[in-house]
Design an enzyme around this catalytic site. Structure first.
Site, PDB file in Angstrom:
ATOM      1  CE  LYS A  10      -3.974  -2.306   1.911  1.00  0.00           C
ATOM      2  NZ  LYS A  10      -5.153  -2.373   3.003  1.00  0.00           N
ATOM      3  CE1 TYR A  50      -9.619  -3.055  -0.297  1.00  0.00           C
ATOM      4  CE2 TYR A  50      -8.542  -1.142  -1.426  1.00  0.00           C
ATOM      5  CZ  TYR A  50      -8.288  -2.020  -0.562  1.00  0.00           C
ATOM      6  OH  TYR A  50      -7.115  -2.649  -0.262  1.00  0.00           O
ATOM      7  CD  GLU A 127      -8.799  -9.013  -4.198  1.00  0.00           C
ATOM      8  OE1 GLU A 127      -9.930  -8.697  -3.474  1.00  0.00           O
ATOM      9  OE2 GLU A 127      -7.815  -9.458  -3.756  1.00  0.00           O
TER      10      GLU A 127
HETATM   11  N1  UDP Z   1      -9.958  -0.509   6.743  1.00  0.00           N
HETATM   12  C1  UDP Z   1     -10.188   0.638   7.224  1.00  0.00           C
HETATM   13  N2  UDP Z   1     -10.959   0.626   8.297  1.00  0.00           N
HETATM   14  C2  UDP Z   1     -11.484  -0.348   9.007  1.00  0.00           C
HETATM   15  C3  UDP Z   1     -11.261  -1.534   8.313  1.00  0.00           C
HETATM   16  C4  UDP Z   1     -10.656  -1.597   7.159  1.00  0.00           C
HETATM   17  O1  UDP Z   1      -9.479   1.638   6.904  1.00  0.00           O
HETATM   18  O2  UDP Z   1     -12.134  -0.392  10.120  1.00  0.00           O
HETATM   19  C5  UDP Z   1      -9.294  -0.530   5.298  1.00  0.00           C
HETATM   20  C6  UDP Z   1      -7.763  -1.293   5.550  1.00  0.00           C
HETATM   21  O3  UDP Z   1      -6.980  -0.815   5.035  1.00  0.00           O
HETATM   22  C7  UDP Z   1      -8.313  -2.798   5.159  1.00  0.00           C
HETATM   23  C8  UDP Z   1      -9.330  -2.476   3.785  1.00  0.00           C
HETATM   24  O4  UDP Z   1      -9.901  -1.145   4.375  1.00  0.00           O
HETATM   25  O5  UDP Z   1      -7.063  -3.372   4.741  1.00  0.00           O
HETATM   26  C9  UDP Z   1      -9.889  -3.492   3.507  1.00  0.00           C
HETATM   27  O6  UDP Z   1     -10.852  -4.001   4.743  1.00  0.00           O
HETATM   28  P1  UDP Z   1     -11.005  -5.620   4.860  1.00  0.00           P
HETATM   29  O7  UDP Z   1     -11.691  -5.821   5.970  1.00  0.00           O
HETATM   30  O8  UDP Z   1     -11.151  -6.293   3.742  1.00  0.00           O
HETATM   31  O9  UDP Z   1      -9.483  -5.969   5.574  1.00  0.00           O
HETATM   32  P2  UDP Z   1      -8.296  -6.853   5.263  1.00  0.00           P
HETATM   33  O10 UDP Z   1      -8.897  -7.927   4.367  1.00  0.00           O
HETATM   34  O11 UDP Z   1      -7.401  -6.054   4.371  1.00  0.00           O
HETATM   35  O12 UDP Z   1      -7.602  -7.254   6.127  1.00  0.00           O
END
Ligand code: UDP
Ligand code: MG
Length: 138
Positions: A10, A50, A127
């Protein structure tokens, strides 16, 4: 395709020069890199990637953050790639990430959490196709 996953390094992790160390951890973890590129996406493209999170309160900030600078996108291969990579990166919130994980080491916040990892075989495919053509993926 349970041997394939997709990752992004990122913007904050890329900007701070952690790319080499993160790639080392990925390779040491037994993954091979099938395709990789550095690019910058627009906020609209981040929104499409997303889209599943479009109703979540963090969606707008997440899309701004993911388009704020260059990222690395990569397709990775390993047996049991999706689950093993989620283990290697650690929990979404670095406060909950296990010792030795990429997010424990490099994430700054729940948003700026250094890396993406696919959450299912189906999404890994979607993806990888979002970022790479069939030709690039080999
Ligand atoms: N994210 C955030 N706040 C939250 C949860 C997620 O900013 O409360 C962001 C974070 O960068 C995360 C992305 O959104 O990696 C996608 O969320 P996901 O729940 O899919 O988490 P991941 O699969 O990346 O662990
Ligand atoms: Mg996710």
């Amino acid at each position: 395709m349970s041997n394939t996953t997709f990752t992004m390094i990122k913007p904050d992790a890329f900007a701070e020069g952690h790319t080499g160390k993160i790639l080392d951890m990925i390779i040491e973890g037994g993954f091979s890199i099938k395709a990789m590129k550095v690019l910058r996406i627009t906020k609209e493209q981040a929104g499409a990637f997303y889209a599943v999170h479009s109703e979540r309160p963090f969606y707008n900030d997440l899309c701004s953050y993911m388009s704020s600078g260059p990222i690395v996108a990569a397709v990775l291969e390993k047996d049991n790639a999706v689950a093993d990579f989620r283990k290697l990166i650690g929990a979404t919130n670095p406060a909950d990430a296990a010792e030795g994980t990429i997010r424990k080491r490099f994430a700054k916040s729940i948003e700026a959490n250094a890396v993406h990892g696919s959450d299912s075989d189906e999404n890994a495919q979607i993806e990888a196709n979002f970022y790479f053509s069939q030709l690039e993926r080999g």
